[in-house]
Each structure stands twice: as C-alpha cells, then as structure tokens.
Design a protein around this motif. Structure first.
Motif, PDB file in Angstrom:
ATOM      1  N   LYS A  75       0.844  -1.193   0.000  1.00 17.98           N
ATOM      2  CA  LYS A  75       0.000   0.000   0.000  1.00 17.98           C
ATOM      3  C   LYS A  75       0.880   1.244   0.000  1.00 17.98           C
ATOM      4  O   LYS A  75       1.758   1.411   0.856  1.00 17.98           O
ATOM      5  N   THR A  76       0.691   2.129  -0.969  1.00 14.85           N
ATOM      6  CA  THR A  76       1.474   3.362  -1.067  1.00 14.85           C
ATOM      7  C   THR A  76       0.667   4.540  -0.529  1.00 14.85           C
ATOM      8  O   THR A  76      -0.539   4.432  -0.280  1.00 14.85           O
ATOM      9  N   ILE A  77       1.336   5.692  -0.392  1.00 18.83           N
ATOM     10  CA  ILE A  77       0.700   6.916   0.113  1.00 18.83           C
ATOM     11  C   ILE A  77       0.840   7.993  -0.961  1.00 18.83           C
ATOM     12  O   ILE A  77       1.956   8.289  -1.397  1.00 18.83           O
ATOM     13  N   PRO A  78      -0.248   8.606  -1.429  1.00 14.33           N
ATOM     14  CA  PRO A  78      -0.152   9.599  -2.508  1.00 14.33           C
ATOM     15  C   PRO A  78       0.376  10.938  -2.009  1.00 14.33           C
ATOM     16  O   PRO A  78       0.178  11.329  -0.856  1.00 14.33           O
ATOM     17  N   TYR A  79       1.056  11.634  -2.923  1.00 16.43           N
ATOM     18  CA  TYR A  79       1.494  13.008  -2.653  1.00 16.43           C
ATOM     19  C   TYR A  79       1.606  13.742  -3.985  1.00 16.43           C
ATOM     20  O   TYR A  79       1.709  13.129  -5.050  1.00 16.43           O
ATOM     21  N   TYR A  80       1.596  15.059  -3.907  1.00 15.98           N
ATOM     22  CA  TYR A  80       1.650  15.890  -5.118  1.00 15.98           C
ATOM     23  C   TYR A  80       3.076  16.381  -5.314  1.00 15.98           C
ATOM     24  O   TYR A  80       3.642  17.040  -4.440  1.00 15.98           O
ATOM     25  N   ASP A  81       3.647  16.057  -6.472  1.00 16.16           N
ATOM     26  CA  ASP A  81       5.024  16.431  -6.778  1.00 16.16           C
ATOM     27  C   ASP A  81       5.028  17.754  -7.525  1.00 16.16           C
ATOM     28  O   ASP A  81       4.534  17.851  -8.657  1.00 16.16           O
ATOM     29  N   PHE A 139       9.969   0.032  12.458  1.00 14.92           N
ATOM     30  CA  PHE A 139      10.372   1.311  11.861  1.00 14.92           C
ATOM     31  C   PHE A 139       9.654   1.477  10.527  1.00 14.92           C
ATOM     32  O   PHE A 139       9.506   0.515   9.762  1.00 14.92           O
ATOM     33  N   VAL A 140       9.226   2.704  10.226  1.00 15.61           N
ATOM     34  CA  VAL A 140       8.523   3.000   8.977  1.00 15.61           C
ATOM     35  C   VAL A 140       9.116   4.270   8.386  1.00 15.61           C
ATOM     36  O   VAL A 140       9.376   5.250   9.100  1.00 15.61           O
ATOM     37  N   PHE A 141       9.341   4.242   7.061  1.00 16.57           N
ATOM     38  CA  PHE A 141       9.914   5.406   6.374  1.00 16.57           C
ATOM     39  C   PHE A 141       9.364   5.459   4.962  1.00 16.57           C
ATOM     40  O   PHE A 141       9.310   4.438   4.259  1.00 16.57           O
ATOM     41  N   ALA A 142       8.922   6.641   4.546  1.00 20.86           N
ATOM     42  CA  ALA A 142       8.396   6.837   3.192  1.00 20.86           C
ATOM     43  C   ALA A 142       9.483   7.407   2.298  1.00 20.86           C
ATOM     44  O   ALA A 142      10.255   8.286   2.704  1.00 20.86           O
ATOM     45  N   ARG A 171      -5.740   8.584   2.827  1.00 17.17           N
ATOM     46  CA  ARG A 171      -6.947   9.402   2.643  1.00 17.17           C
ATOM     47  C   ARG A 171      -6.614  10.888   2.603  1.00 17.17           C
ATOM     48  O   ARG A 171      -7.497  11.717   2.400  1.00 17.17           O
ATOM     49  N   GLN A 172      -5.333  11.229   2.817  1.00 16.42           N
ATOM     50  CA  GLN A 172      -4.909  12.623   2.776  1.00 16.42           C
ATOM     51  C   GLN A 172      -4.064  12.859   1.518  1.00 16.42           C
ATOM     52  O   GLN A 172      -3.601  11.925   0.881  1.00 16.42           O
ATOM     53  N   MET A 173      -3.886  14.146   1.172  1.00 14.98           N
ATOM     54  CA  MET A 173      -3.008  14.498   0.064  1.00 14.98           C
ATOM     55  C   MET A 173      -1.868  15.357   0.603  1.00 14.98           C
ATOM     56  O   MET A 173      -2.099  16.433   1.167  1.00 14.98           O
ATOM     57  N   PHE A 174      -0.650  14.866   0.458  1.00 14.95           N
ATOM     58  CA  PHE A 174       0.533  15.552   0.970  1.00 14.95           C
ATOM     59  C   PHE A 174       1.248  16.276  -0.169  1.00 14.95           C
ATOM     60  O   PHE A 174       1.102  15.918  -1.340  1.00 14.95           O
ATOM     61  N   GLN A 175       2.040  17.271   0.205  1.00 14.75           N
ATOM     62  CA  GLN A 175       2.758  18.075  -0.776  1.00 14.75           C
ATOM     63  C   GLN A 175       4.184  17.576  -1.021  1.00 14.75           C
ATOM     64  O   GLN A 175       4.831  18.016  -1.964  1.00 14.75           O
ATOM     65  N   SER A 176       4.665  16.639  -0.186  1.00 17.84           N
ATOM     66  CA  SER A 176       6.019  16.121  -0.373  1.00 17.84           C
ATOM     67  C   SER A 176       6.166  14.842   0.436  1.00 17.84           C
ATOM     68  O   SER A 176       5.351  14.534   1.311  1.00 17.84           O
ATOM     69  N   VAL A 177       7.244  14.117   0.142  1.00 19.30           N
ATOM     70  CA  VAL A 177       7.555  12.907   0.902  1.00 19.30           C
ATOM     71  C   VAL A 177       7.946  13.278   2.327  1.00 19.30           C
ATOM     72  O   VAL A 177       7.640  12.551   3.280  1.00 19.30           O
ATOM     73  N   HIS A 178       8.610  14.410   2.474  1.00 21.34           N
ATOM     74  CA  HIS A 178       8.997  14.861   3.820  1.00 21.34           C
ATOM     75  C   HIS A 178       7.759  15.076   4.686  1.00 21.34           C
ATOM     76  O   HIS A 178       7.754  14.731   5.879  1.00 21.34           O
ATOM     77  N   ALA A 179       6.710  15.638   4.113  1.00 21.62           N
ATOM     78  CA  ALA A 179       5.470  15.848   4.869  1.00 21.62           C
ATOM     79  C   ALA A 179       4.851  14.516   5.274  1.00 21.62           C
ATOM     80  O   ALA A 179       4.264  14.388   6.365  1.00 21.62           O
ATOM     81  N   ALA A 212       5.499   9.867  11.874  1.00 26.51           N
ATOM     82  CA  ALA A 212       6.190   9.819  13.171  1.00 26.51           C
ATOM     83  C   ALA A 212       5.247   9.623  14.358  1.00 26.51           C
ATOM     84  O   ALA A 212       5.444   8.696  15.164  1.00 26.51           O
ATOM     85  N   PRO A 213       4.188  10.450  14.559  1.00 25.99           N
ATOM     86  CA  PRO A 213       3.326  10.226  15.734  1.00 25.99           C
ATOM     87  C   PRO A 213       2.523   8.931  15.655  1.00 25.99           C
ATOM     88  O   PRO A 213       2.292   8.278  16.683  1.00 25.99           O
ATOM     89  N   LEU A 214       2.120   8.538  14.432  1.00 24.52           N
ATOM     90  CA  LEU A 214       1.376   7.282  14.295  1.00 24.52           C
ATOM     91  C   LEU A 214       2.266   6.082  14.602  1.00 24.52           C
ATOM     92  O   LEU A 214       1.814   5.104  15.215  1.00 24.52           O
ATOM     93  N   LEU A 215       3.541   6.156  14.200  1.00 18.24           N
ATOM     94  CA  LEU A 215       4.467   5.052  14.475  1.00 18.24           C
ATOM     95  C   LEU A 215       4.759   4.949  15.966  1.00 18.24           C
ATOM     96  O   LEU A 215       4.816   3.840  16.515  1.00 18.24           O
ATOM     97  N   GLN A 216       4.923   6.076  16.619  1.00 20.34           N
ATOM     98  CA  GLN A 216       5.152   6.042  18.063  1.00 20.34           C
ATOM     99  C   GLN A 216       3.965   5.421  18.786  1.00 20.34           C
ATOM    100  O   GLN A 216       4.139   4.590  19.695  1.00 20.34           O
TER     101      GLN A 216
END
Length: 533
Positions: free
Chosen positions: A145-151, A174-177, A268-276, A282-286
C-alpha cells in the motif's frame, strides 16, 4: 553426498593415489566420508570395472544397504499420535510404550517409531515457531500500500513507497516513506532505520527486490552497493528464499499491521512532499510501537528497550556514503575509462585490464580486482577528462610538463640569462604554446652539447643584441661569440666599407659664435663630422 559425487570418489580412490583429504577437497565432502568409501572398497574388493557395471540403484544398495521392512509390524495411527503430541508435557517415549504394550512383538522399536513419525511430519503443512534472539535480526520489506502526494517538480500526483523494518525479538517497528524503491532510497531507508534503533543488529533479512539482490537463487548475489553498506555497518545480509515468505514472516506481519494502522489512514490525505508524509508517520508510528500486546505483557517499545536495545552494536563512527557501482570495462591505451561520459585516468600499467567504478555524490573510485587503484573528484562534463599526473608513464609525464613554468625552473639552474631567454620564447603567448615549447626543447639540446657557462653567456649575448631566437643562440655558440663583448661583436660583424657612414655622421655640431645669423638664413647647412660619401 550425491550418487554422482560418490561414484567419482570411488573412481579417484581406485584410479589415483590422491589422499582422502585431497579427494574430499575436490568433491566438497569430508575426508572421513572418503575414508569410509576406501574401507568399503577394501572390504568388498572392488575394482573400477565392477563399479562401472553397476547402475545408481545397485550402487546405492551396496553403499547404503536396503533395509528389509517387516510386513508383520503394525504402523501406529500417526494423525492421532501427532494430535496427542501437541498436548503440553506429552512425550514420544510415553506414546511409544503405550503402542508397544498394545502390539507386543508386532510393534516397531523406538528408533523406528521416531523415524516413521518424522516422515509423517514432513507431509504436514505446519509452521514452526522460531526463536528470535535479542538484537540479532531485523526483517525489512516494502509495503504494498502506497501513500499519494503531489510532486511540484512534475506537477502530478505520485505514490510514496513505505519501507518497513521489524526487529525479530521485540517486533519493534520502523517505517519510512521514500519517493521510490531505487537503490539510493533503499539504502537511505536502512541508514534511517539504524539511527531509529540507535544501534546495529547482526543480520538484515530483505526480500529479493533488485535493490537488494542482483541475482536471486540458492546462492544469491547481493547488490554491490548494498553489500558496501553492510560492510560499512558491520552486519550480514541474508535474503529470504524466493517464494518463501515464511523466511521473513515478521516483515510480512509488520507490513500488514503498518498498512492497517498507518498507510490506510494517511492514504486518505493528500501531501505536498515525501517529507510531509514522514512527518505525519512519526506520531502514528510512536503510537503503534507503544500499543500494548494482546497476549503478552508490555508493548513493542518496552520489549525493545528491555531486550534488543541493550545488545545492539554501536552505530558506525562515520556515516555511510552512498555509491553506485558500474559494470566493469577495459582500460584503453590512453589509460582512461569513461564514467557517465567523462574520462578518468588509472595507472598506466592497467592498460587492457578490467576495472569497475563506484560513483558517489562527490567522487569517482576505480577498482581493479577488488582493490582501489584511483580516486577522482566527480566531474559531470561529458567529453571531458580528468588525469592524475602520477598515472602517466615517465615519457608522458615529461611531455605533459612542457610549459613555461617547467622550462623556467630548469633554466634557473643554469642562470638568469637562460631563464630570461626561455621567457622570451613565451612572450605574449600562453604557457603551453607549442612553438615556444619546441624552441625550449632545442635550448635543452644545446645545454647537453655545450657547458652551462657558455650557454648562459650565449643567452646573455642573444638578449643584448635583441635577438632571443634559437637560431641566433646556435650561431653565437658555433662561432664562439659568447666569449666576446657585445660592442666587439657588433663591430666585428660589420665589415669596413666606404659607403658606411658610421656613428659619427649623425653627430650634429653646435653652431659657433662666429657663425652669423645671415649665414643660417641663407640656408647653409651645419657642418657634419665628415663629408657625405
């Protein structure tokens, strides 16, 4: 040991005088195995023709023997036996004794009971609970499952890949996008994972993706850049077998849980970058790592702090520098190899050899037979060349050093006049002007023909007469004019002639007091030193 290898071992024992150890090394078996075959040959008094006449079944029967099964024996009810063995504290020997009491002489012995039970177990599709030791293994994989973002760069929607790493003992996750599953993203995720754990485990178990395994199979070939990272961190890479997900069951379960608790909510969200996306992870993983176990006390985080964290090895002193390996190529006659369109030099004695290149962000390293032979600063100019002087042979090095600086340095060892004469050859030209270099080469040749004192004097003479050319310098030396003064040289080189006026002709006499103004007005010319010829 296969029958083919066994047959070859027997042939070597009968037809050669090789030792047991040597035959074992050739066939990849223990010398004790070879020794047993030697004893069997002596016992049965075999010759090679006897063995050649046997087929594999007959040969196997002679070597291993065929045990005759007693048809009177009663086979136990293995499904029921296996079901009973699942109970706590149930032992095989207790079940065998009950079976023996029921069938008396028709019962198998205890060893045969165990043998047939193991054969039955092999037919069952069961899973064995593995023992995971603290700080030993981390299982890694990408979630489906991937997470969408706008490049913003491509002005399009893209999908971020979700990297998951799970410690075997504590299940700490550990989780990292990352933007993709490319090699640089794969290694970056591993670096961040070790920093997240605060230490280095002993083994990493990945899947067989291209970023990890170049050639999967029984003897997998690890990607060379990935192997560099493992060597830098001091751990081992043990890929899971192809189509054997049970080899990395922790990663499979971790991916499923991370998809449920992190990937699906964030998709279900749209992010503006991978960093976002990583900031949102981070809080969900904790929260996920602190979630209490259902069947065990504590959580992933508490188990990690108690078990894994205390035995992880320290992180490397220096961060790992990512480098990408290129395929080997042959060194050309100009002792250069091309890396992404730019030529880099290697030592000239490697001409014709195969070298491989490792490219990092700032450098290009060249290796021959796993030994680094050159290191250059990276240059992305296509068609350009980077050459280190020490890579040239002596003759090429001498030719490359032909410049105003090198010739001036040599000339100063003879004298300042020679240095000035050399500088005159390059006057108004660049430091590598070819005609000037050729002229200086001829001056060096004259230095080998004449001594330094004469050459220095000749250079001074050529400068005095304002003719700093090699032709003039050669003439001065051949005619021994370097020993005379400049005035004598001028006078001696101009023959006496009646038409030669000489320097006194151009001396104008001052008018005397007796000369009248009228005489001057009448146009009389002032007297010369002597009449015109």
């Amino acid at each position: 040991m296969t029958l083919t290898a066994r047959r070859e071992a027997l042939r070597l024992l009968l037809q050669t005088k090789l030792s047991n150890r040597k035959i074992g090394e050739l066939l990849g078996v223990s010398r004790n195995t070879v020794a047993r075959d030697r004893k069997k040959i002596q016992l049965k008094q075999w010759c090679w023709s006897d063995i050649e006449a046997m087929d594999d079944i007959e040969l196997s029967g002679h070597i291993h023997g065929h045990r005759q099964h007693d048809s009177n024996k009663v086979m136990p009810d293995w499904p029921e036996t296996h079901k009973l063995l699942q109970a706590k504290h149930q032992t095989r020997i207790e079940l065998w004794e009950s079976y023996r009491d029921a069938h008396k002489d028709n019962a198998y012995s205890y060893s045969q009971f165990n043998h047939h039970y193991k054969q039955h177990v092999k037919t069952l599709d069961i899973c064995m609970r593995q023992i995971h030791y603290a700080g030993e293994v981390v299982y890694v994989d990408y979630a489906g499952k991937t997470i969408p973002y706008y490049d913003d760069a491509t002005q399009s929607q893209r999908q971020a890949q979700v990297f998951v790493g799970v410690m075997g003992c504590s299940n700490y996750t550990f989780v990292f996008a990352s933007a993709s599953q490319k090699l640089e993203n794969w290694i970056e995720a591993h670096n961040r994972m070790l920093w997240f754990f605060g230490g280095v485990p002993q083994v990493v178990v990945p899947d067989n993706l291209k970023s990890a395994v170049t050639k999967p199979g029984r003897d997998p070939v690890i990607n060379r850049s990935y192997q560099d990272w493992a060597e830098h961190c001091g751990l081992a890479i043990v890929p899971a077998r192809v189509r054997k997900p049970q080899d990395k069951s922790k990663a499979e379960i971790g991916v499923k849980l991370i998809t449920r608790w992190i990937s699906v909510p964030l998709s279900r969200q749209m992010f503006q970058s991978v960093h976002a996306i990583n900031q949102a992870i981070a809080p969900l993983l904790q929260r996920f790592n602190q979630r209490p176990f259902k069947r065990l006390p504590g959580s992933r985080e508490s188990h990690f702090n108690e078990l894994d964290k205390t035995v992880l090895r320290p992180l490397p002193d220096a961060p790992h520098v990512y480098g990408e390996w290129l395929a080997e190529q042959k060194v050309g006659p100009d002792y250069h190899v091309y890396v992404q369109g730019h030529a880099y030099s290697v030592p000239y004695h490697l001409v014709g050899k195969q070298v491989s290149a490792r490219i990092s962000l700032k450098s290009v390293e060249l290796f021959c037979v796993h030994k680094r032979v050159a290191c250059h600063l990276r240059d992305d100019i296509v068609g350009g060349a980077t050459t280190q002087p020490e890579h040239r042979p002596a003759s090429h090095h001498a030719y490359a050093n032909q410049s105003l600086e090198s010739y001036t340095e040599w000339a100063l060892t003879l004298g300042t006049a020679t240095a000035s004469f050399v500088a005159a050859q390059f006057k108004g030209r660049h430091d590598h002007y070819m005609p000037a270099r050729q002229a200086c080469g001829r001056v060096k040749a004259l230095a080998r023909q004449y001594d330094a004192v004469r050459l220095e004097a000749a250079c001074q003479r050529a400068l005095d007469i304002q003719s700093p050319t090699v032709k003039s310098l050669t003439s001065i030396l051949r005619n021994n004019l370097d020993a005379s003064s400049s005035d004598d040289t001028i006078l001696n080189t101009i023959p006496e002639h009646s038409n030669v006026r000489g320097p006194d002709y151009f001396l104008i006499e001052e008018p005397s007091e007796t000369d009248s103004v009228e005489d001057s007005a009448e146009g009389d010319l002032p007297k010369r030193g002597h009449d015109d010829a």
